[in-house]
Design a protein around this motif. Sequence first.
Motif, PDB file in Angstrom:
ATOM      1  N   TYR A 250     -61.577 -55.512  73.512  1.00  0.00           N
ATOM      2  CA  TYR A 250     -61.338 -56.930  73.014  1.00  0.00           C
ATOM      3  C   TYR A 250     -60.088 -56.842  72.758  1.00  0.00           C
ATOM      4  O   TYR A 250     -59.467 -56.410  71.658  1.00  0.00           O
TER       5      TYR A 250
ATOM      6  N   GLU B 273     -63.347 -60.574  76.619  1.00  0.00           N
ATOM      7  CA  GLU B 273     -63.539 -59.221  76.685  1.00  0.00           C
ATOM      8  C   GLU B 273     -63.380 -58.496  78.040  1.00  0.00           C
ATOM      9  O   GLU B 273     -63.344 -59.273  79.166  1.00  0.00           O
TER      10      GLU B 273
ATOM     11  N   ALA C 164     -66.179 -63.431  73.678  1.00  0.00           N
ATOM     12  CA  ALA C 164     -66.693 -63.274  75.153  1.00  0.00           C
ATOM     13  C   ALA C 164     -65.878 -63.441  76.064  1.00  0.00           C
ATOM     14  O   ALA C 164     -65.611 -62.700  76.961  1.00  0.00           O
TER      15      ALA C 164
ATOM     16  N   LYS D 143     -63.865 -60.274  68.409  1.00  0.00           N
ATOM     17  CA  LYS D 143     -65.185 -60.302  69.539  1.00  0.00           C
ATOM     18  C   LYS D 143     -65.216 -61.509  70.082  1.00  0.00           C
ATOM     19  O   LYS D 143     -65.962 -62.406  69.217  1.00  0.00           O
TER      20      LYS D 143
END
Length: 254
Positions: A201, A211, A208, A206
């Motif tokens: 990350y 990522e 998505a 975090k």
Amino acid sequence: MAKVKYSKSKTTAKKLQSTFTNTTTAAATPPNWPPFKPALPIAALDLQPPVPGYADKILVAHNFFPKSLCRDYVTFLNTLPLITTPGRPKRGEAVRVNDRYQIDDARFAQRLWLETGLKGLVLDDSVKHLWGGEPVGLNPSIRIYRYTKGQYFDAHYDDYNLVTLPSTTEPSGTNTRTVWTILLYLTSAAEGCIGGETVFYPHDRKVAKEEIAVGLETGMLLLHKHGEDCLLHEGREVLDGEKWVLRTDLCVRR
């Protein structure tokens, strides 16, 4: 098992993780590691970022170990006395649920450095500026990780360590600092391991859509920068099969 939140403080997270590593009991006598057969490297090696724009933080080398050698190592590693990590970490420490084996073995670290093509790969003109110093070898602390179904390593940072490497020219050894984590994947979907991706990350959170997921590939080497510049990362849950990883660290002279 419920996952705990990762710490937003790199310093806190790294200190806690380093404490766990340093208190792990390792066997006193190094094992008789299988030979590198066929002779390595089996093909020309190069380091490339898994996605554009992150060559200064994440690199991979495909086919570092051939699949046959990976199979030999997994068979051998199954005979070692692996210890399951604690399921309830200290406050602020990332949850790690796996089986591991750790040994200080300078001879094997030297073999990995000199007999696999890794030294030449790291010292290539195209990448040698990335390491933050003169690479002189690998951390003799060799770690083996096995993740089975349901096991994972929650989001965390990797700290650096100060390591003295054996030397034939310096009586007190060579003083070094670890700078990049080195992970060698020994299994993947080809051997029935589903899940277990290493996910980075870039913005210490975090999210998505941000990522960078590096999937498992049998025999692939993954290097990522650690210490103050380490990206937040995690080892995703294994959904089936077994994920086997051999870990050491790149050391530079200090």
